[in-house]
Design a protein around this motif. Structure first.
Motif, PDB file in Angstrom:
ATOM      1  N   ALA A 182      36.010  30.471  35.026  1.00  0.00           N
ATOM      2  CA  ALA A 182      36.456  31.521  33.851  1.00  0.00           C
ATOM      3  C   ALA A 182      36.427  30.990  32.548  1.00  0.00           C
ATOM      4  CB  ALA A 182      38.004  31.727  34.480  1.00  0.00           C
ATOM      5  N   PRO A 183      36.927  30.161  31.983  1.00  0.00           N
ATOM      6  CA  PRO A 183      36.773  29.546  30.609  1.00  0.00           C
ATOM      7  C   PRO A 183      35.379  29.410  30.420  1.00  0.00           C
ATOM      8  CG  PRO A 183      37.689  27.834  32.039  1.00  0.00           C
ATOM      9  CD  PRO A 183      37.830  29.266  33.009  1.00  0.00           C
ATOM     10  N   ALA A 184      34.641  28.760  31.266  1.00  0.00           N
ATOM     11  CA  ALA A 184      33.288  28.275  30.978  1.00  0.00           C
ATOM     12  C   ALA A 184      32.293  29.629  30.919  1.00  0.00           C
ATOM     13  CB  ALA A 184      32.507  27.526  32.035  1.00  0.00           C
ATOM     14  N   LEU A 185      32.733  30.725  31.472  1.00  0.00           N
ATOM     15  CA  LEU A 185      31.852  31.802  31.234  1.00  0.00           C
ATOM     16  C   LEU A 185      32.269  32.791  30.405  1.00  0.00           C
ATOM     17  CD1 LEU A 185      31.315  32.549  35.255  1.00  0.00           C
ATOM     18  CD2 LEU A 185      29.654  32.134  33.559  1.00  0.00           C
ATOM     19  N   ILE A 186      33.632  32.592  29.928  1.00  0.00           N
ATOM     20  CA  ILE A 186      34.007  33.545  28.931  1.00  0.00           C
ATOM     21  C   ILE A 186      33.806  32.958  27.520  1.00  0.00           C
ATOM     22  CG2 ILE A 186      36.379  34.247  27.899  1.00  0.00           C
ATOM     23  CD1 ILE A 186      37.468  34.486  30.498  1.00  0.00           C
ATOM     24  N   PHE A 187      33.936  31.652  27.339  1.00  0.00           N
ATOM     25  CA  PHE A 187      33.729  31.087  26.195  1.00  0.00           C
ATOM     26  C   PHE A 187      32.204  30.423  26.110  1.00  0.00           C
ATOM     27  CE2 PHE A 187      38.310  30.724  26.820  1.00  0.00           C
ATOM     28  CZ  PHE A 187      38.804  31.647  25.767  1.00  0.00           C
ATOM     29  N   GLY A 188      31.643  30.167  27.218  1.00  0.00           N
ATOM     30  CA  GLY A 188      30.348  29.504  27.066  1.00  0.00           C
ATOM     31  C   GLY A 188      30.673  28.012  26.901  1.00  0.00           C
ATOM     32  N   VAL A 189      29.646  27.250  27.946  1.00  0.00           N
ATOM     33  CA  VAL A 189      29.795  26.049  27.849  1.00  0.00           C
ATOM     34  C   VAL A 189      28.245  25.490  27.931  1.00  0.00           C
ATOM     35  CG1 VAL A 189      30.430  23.761  28.984  1.00  0.00           C
ATOM     36  CG2 VAL A 189      32.082  25.814  28.728  1.00  0.00           C
ATOM     37  N   GLY A 190      27.820  24.642  27.060  1.00  0.00           N
ATOM     38  CA  GLY A 190      26.497  24.061  27.416  1.00  0.00           C
ATOM     39  C   GLY A 190      25.440  25.214  27.333  1.00  0.00           C
ATOM     40  N   PRO A 191      24.564  25.194  28.436  1.00  0.00           N
ATOM     41  CA  PRO A 191      23.473  26.286  28.364  1.00  0.00           C
ATOM     42  C   PRO A 191      24.444  27.665  28.722  1.00  0.00           C
ATOM     43  CG  PRO A 191      23.496  25.015  30.494  1.00  0.00           C
ATOM     44  CD  PRO A 191      24.516  24.454  29.445  1.00  0.00           C
ATOM     45  N   PRO A 193      26.222  30.895  28.403  1.00  0.00           N
ATOM     46  CA  PRO A 193      26.183  31.642  27.053  1.00  0.00           C
ATOM     47  C   PRO A 193      27.757  32.263  27.130  1.00  0.00           C
ATOM     48  CG  PRO A 193      25.025  32.888  28.612  1.00  0.00           C
ATOM     49  CD  PRO A 193      25.056  31.634  29.220  1.00  0.00           C
ATOM     50  N   GLU A 194      28.320  32.659  25.922  1.00  0.00           N
ATOM     51  CA  GLU A 194      29.455  33.285  25.915  1.00  0.00           C
ATOM     52  C   GLU A 194      29.349  34.728  26.258  1.00  0.00           C
ATOM     53  OE1 GLU A 194      32.757  34.328  22.636  1.00  0.00           O
ATOM     54  OE2 GLU A 194      31.101  32.861  22.009  1.00  0.00           O
ATOM     55  N   LEU A 195      30.199  35.046  27.425  1.00  0.00           N
ATOM     56  CA  LEU A 195      30.231  36.421  27.897  1.00  0.00           C
ATOM     57  C   LEU A 195      31.287  37.269  27.914  1.00  0.00           C
ATOM     58  CD1 LEU A 195      28.103  35.375  31.357  1.00  0.00           C
ATOM     59  CD2 LEU A 195      27.397  36.270  29.283  1.00  0.00           C
ATOM     60  N   GLY A 196      32.449  36.646  27.392  1.00  0.00           N
ATOM     61  CA  GLY A 196      33.788  37.354  27.323  1.00  0.00           C
ATOM     62  C   GLY A 196      34.075  37.891  28.536  1.00  0.00           C
ATOM     63  N   VAL A 197      34.738  39.289  28.567  1.00  0.00           N
ATOM     64  CA  VAL A 197      35.030  40.032  29.390  1.00  0.00           C
ATOM     65  C   VAL A 197      34.187  40.103  30.885  1.00  0.00           C
ATOM     66  CG1 VAL A 197      35.737  42.189  30.342  1.00  0.00           C
ATOM     67  CG2 VAL A 197      36.380  41.557  27.920  1.00  0.00           C
ATOM     68  N   ALA A 198      32.803  39.921  30.635  1.00  0.00           N
ATOM     69  CA  ALA A 198      31.849  40.139  31.660  1.00  0.00           C
ATOM     70  C   ALA A 198      31.872  38.483  32.360  1.00  0.00           C
ATOM     71  CB  ALA A 198      30.365  40.271  31.402  1.00  0.00           C
ATOM     72  N   GLY A 199      32.264  37.612  31.363  1.00  0.00           N
ATOM     73  CA  GLY A 199      32.247  36.498  32.035  1.00  0.00           C
ATOM     74  C   GLY A 199      33.673  35.987  33.069  1.00  0.00           C
ATOM     75  N   ALA A 200      34.642  36.625  32.571  1.00  0.00           N
ATOM     76  CA  ALA A 200      36.083  36.647  33.545  1.00  0.00           C
ATOM     77  C   ALA A 200      35.552  37.507  34.767  1.00  0.00           C
ATOM     78  CB  ALA A 200      37.065  37.509  32.681  1.00  0.00           C
ATOM     79  N   ALA A 201      34.898  38.487  34.615  1.00  0.00           N
ATOM     80  CA  ALA A 201      34.805  39.298  36.247  1.00  0.00           C
ATOM     81  C   ALA A 201      33.736  38.210  36.878  1.00  0.00           C
ATOM     82  CB  ALA A 201      33.853  40.353  35.705  1.00  0.00           C
ATOM     83  N   LEU A 202      32.636  37.524  36.474  1.00  0.00           N
ATOM     84  CA  LEU A 202      31.649  36.721  36.911  1.00  0.00           C
ATOM     85  C   LEU A 202      32.464  35.432  37.720  1.00  0.00           C
ATOM     86  CD1 LEU A 202      28.600  36.888  34.658  1.00  0.00           C
ATOM     87  CD2 LEU A 202      29.053  37.998  37.158  1.00  0.00           C
ATOM     88  N   GLY A 203      33.606  34.859  36.820  1.00  0.00           N
ATOM     89  CA  GLY A 203      34.443  34.099  37.277  1.00  0.00           C
ATOM     90  C   GLY A 203      35.376  34.531  38.662  1.00  0.00           C
ATOM     91  N   THR A 204      35.747  35.456  38.566  1.00  0.00           N
ATOM     92  CA  THR A 204      36.543  36.146  39.739  1.00  0.00           C
ATOM     93  C   THR A 204      35.550  36.204  40.948  1.00  0.00           C
ATOM     94  OG1 THR A 204      37.933  37.045  38.323  1.00  0.00           O
ATOM     95  CG2 THR A 204      37.724  37.867  40.506  1.00  0.00           C
ATOM     96  N   VAL A 205      34.185  36.627  40.653  1.00  0.00           N
ATOM     97  CA  VAL A 205      33.340  36.984  41.661  1.00  0.00           C
ATOM     98  C   VAL A 205      32.842  35.725  42.373  1.00  0.00           C
ATOM     99  CG1 VAL A 205      30.963  37.679  42.124  1.00  0.00           C
ATOM    100  CG2 VAL A 205      32.256  39.097  40.885  1.00  0.00           C
ATOM    101  N   LEU A 206      32.470  34.726  41.440  1.00  0.00           N
ATOM    102  CA  LEU A 206      32.090  33.339  41.979  1.00  0.00           C
ATOM    103  C   LEU A 206      33.051  32.718  42.952  1.00  0.00           C
ATOM    104  CD1 LEU A 206      30.001  31.188  41.997  1.00  0.00           C
ATOM    105  CD2 LEU A 206      31.023  30.168  40.114  1.00  0.00           C
ATOM    106  N   SER A 207      34.316  32.878  42.463  1.00  0.00           N
ATOM    107  CA  SER A 207      35.571  32.315  43.229  1.00  0.00           C
ATOM    108  C   SER A 207      35.636  33.304  44.746  1.00  0.00           C
ATOM    109  CB  SER A 207      36.830  32.588  42.624  1.00  0.00           C
ATOM    110  OG  SER A 207      37.552  33.649  42.439  1.00  0.00           O
ATOM    111  N   GLY A 208      35.367  34.401  44.814  1.00  0.00           N
ATOM    112  CA  GLY A 208      35.456  35.120  45.901  1.00  0.00           C
ATOM    113  C   GLY A 208      34.344  34.783  46.906  1.00  0.00           C
ATOM    114  N   ILE A 209      33.201  34.568  46.410  1.00  0.00           N
ATOM    115  CA  ILE A 209      31.943  34.109  47.000  1.00  0.00           C
ATOM    116  C   ILE A 209      32.054  32.747  47.773  1.00  0.00           C
ATOM    117  CG2 ILE A 209      29.631  33.584  46.996  1.00  0.00           C
ATOM    118  CD1 ILE A 209      29.101  35.709  44.944  1.00  0.00           C
ATOM    119  N   VAL A 210      32.850  31.906  47.014  1.00  0.00           N
ATOM    120  CA  VAL A 210      33.087  30.355  47.402  1.00  0.00           C
ATOM    121  C   VAL A 210      34.131  30.644  48.712  1.00  0.00           C
ATOM    122  CG1 VAL A 210      34.247  28.264  46.910  1.00  0.00           C
ATOM    123  CG2 VAL A 210      32.550  29.188  45.383  1.00  0.00           C
ATOM    124  N   GLY A 211      35.122  31.435  48.582  1.00  0.00           N
ATOM    125  CA  GLY A 211      36.012  31.775  49.779  1.00  0.00           C
ATOM    126  C   GLY A 211      35.536  32.360  50.816  1.00  0.00           C
TER     127      GLY A 211
END
Length: 491
Positions: A182-191, A193-211
């Motif tokens: 979530a923080p990496a996708l929201i604020f951007g880390v290294g390569p 990009p900073e995605l803001g709200v979309a990054g928060a959603a993608l973080g939730t999606v990624l955790s769901g796929i791992v589960g």
């Protein structure tokens, strides 16, 4: 330490087994709550609008969750009954066909939501400035709803077998992924990009796929051996599909009617109490969400235990499980309510330190009103577990229909000012006539009254149905009979 073998579920001390089964589920639900707070925590460091965008999507997500319940809980109940009857192949067949139901139902819902998210958000009365951001977040989350629904359905099969630790493991790994992503996708880390709200959603999606991958690995026999899917189970069985839908549909309806009322009641709070009223209602709702976690865990454990005992032709033990679970929850929630009543002010200050004097006063009042009804709120969950475990899921639907639409909503409408004009308000353009001008406190008492009346009414109906052999009939059906002529005395 928390392992429970199959024999203990049907022969061990009811109270001890229930607590052992429920403990990982309570922890799992706490993890879910923590996972839900991750987005809010990080987006709170982006902007107020970012937090609002997530908040506006929550009512829609909650309503869509009703579709997930149909397959996930319907499958759990039927798998538990077959597991109790030592029908392993039947349990696996239910699991596979239940997963197919989850995929089909949620897929049919996800497609239009992903295609028209902004139009749906506007139905909630969202500010046009927020509608676009909210729609982006919602579309990303709902796009993988079918994956999450299948994962939840398979997780519930482990719960049905009494392996509640497997579900906890999956939840912990998922939330750890979100904490990093979530923080990496929201604020951007290294390569990245900073995605803001979309990054928060993608973080939730990624955790769901791992589960999802994690629980499928367990189901394949990697790391767990309590419940395992085999090749022979992967066949469509329309009779099983119909059975899953028949058991799960009323539970999905139950979830839907309760969530819809919650959305509408928030609109009433906004009319009657303004910002202070909404803040107080939000504080109370967040605290109540945490408070019901033990009851929800106990309900999930009891449903599996009741189902297995009915499959093992032990209706008396199924009834005892419901009664013991309800007593444990009621006593525990009386103590929990007493603590909340005494420290309501401190709780309000901890959660919302910047409230106005009016907002704080209303928050303390609502927290205390909730506190004196927690015993009824918690006890309702375990009573419903008795009906659900016996496949009487329509009772859950009717109970919530009465609780929310016949008791809570009509009383809450009294909060609306008597001078209000007839017309549309809040979510979905629902129209209400002028109220009685009782103020936002009427909404608080509406919640309390519906909790108590709902529990007492459901308890009376439970006594009536068990006297007429509900569990004996359910045990007969679970073993392949039709339940005709079952002797109520056996129950």
């Amino acid at each position: 330490m928390l392992d429970v073998d199959r024999e203990a579920i049907t022969d061990g001390p009811v109270g001890r087994v229930l607590l052992l089964l429920a403990a990982p589920l309570v922890a799992q639900n706490l993890v879910y709550v923590a996972n839900a707070l991750v987005d809010t925590f990080w987006l709170g460091r982006v902007s107020e609008d970012a937090v609002a965008a997530v908040g506006l999507s929550l009512p829609i997500q909650s309503l869509l969750g009703a579709a997930v319940v149909i397959a996930a809980v319907g499958t759990q109940i039927l798998v538990a009954q077959r597991a109790g009857g030592e029908d392993g192949s039947g349990a696996r067949r239910v699991a596979v066909n239940g997963a197919l139901v989850a995929l089909a139902v949620t897929g049919a819902i996800a497609v239009p939501v992903v295609a028209y998210p902004e139009e749906l958000v506007r139905l909630l009365g969202a500010d046009p400035a927020l509608a676009g951001t909210t729609a982006t977040y919602l579309a990303i989350i709902v796009a993988v709803l079918p994956v999450g629904a299948v994962g939840d359905t398979v997780e519930n099969c482990f719960t049905a077998y009494g392996d509640t630790r497997a579900v906890l493991h999956v939840s912990v790994v998922s939330v750890l992924v979100n904490l990093v992503a979530a923080p990496a996708l929201i604020f951007g880390v290294g390569p990245v990009p900073e995605l803001g709200v979309a990054g928060a959603a993608l973080g939730t999606v990624l955790s769901g796929i791992v589960g999802f991958v994690h629980i499928l690995a367990y189901a394949a026999g990697i790391g767990r051996d309590t419940f395992r899917l085999t090749r022979d189970a992967f066949a469509v069985d329309l009779s099983v599909v119909r059975e899953v839908v028949a058991v799960g549909l009323p539970l999905g309806g139950q979830r839907g009617v309760s969530e819809l009322v919650r959305v509408l009641v928030v609109s009433l709070v906004a009319i009657a109490g303004g910002a202070a009223g909404v803040a107080a209602y939000t504080v109370g709702a967040r605290v109540a969400t945490l408070a019901v976690v033990p009851a929800l865990g106990m309900q999930q454990a009891a449903q599996s235990m009741i189902g297995q005992n009915l499959g093992a032709d032990a209706p008396h033990r199924a009834r005892r499980t419901t009664m013991v679970g309800t007593k444990l929850v009621v006593v525990g929630f009386l103590a929990l309510g007493a603590v909340q009543f005494l420290f309501a002010g401190a709780i309000a200050d901890l959660l919302a330190p910047d409230l106005t004097a009016t907002g704080r006063s209303l928050s303390v009042l609502y927290l205390r009103i909730l506190a004196v009804t927690y015993w009824a709120l918690g006890g309702t969950y375990t009573l419903l577990a008795g009906f659900n475990g016996a496949s009487r899921t329509r009772t859950s639907f009717v109970a919530d229909l009465i609780k929310y639409w016949a008791i809570r909503f009509p009383i809450a409408v009294a909060a609306v000012p008597a001078t209000a004009t007839f017309g549309a308000f809040g979510a979905f353009g629902v129209a209400v006539a002028p109220g009685l001008g009782w103020g936002v406190e009427a909404v608080f008492w509406a919640v309390a009254a519906s909790n108590v009346v709902g529990f007492l009414g459901l308890g009376a109906y439970f006594w009536y149905t068990t006297r007429r052999g509900m569990f004996a009939n359910a045990a007969e059906r679970a073993s392949g009979g039709d339940g005709a002529g079952a002797d109520p005395a056996d129950d």
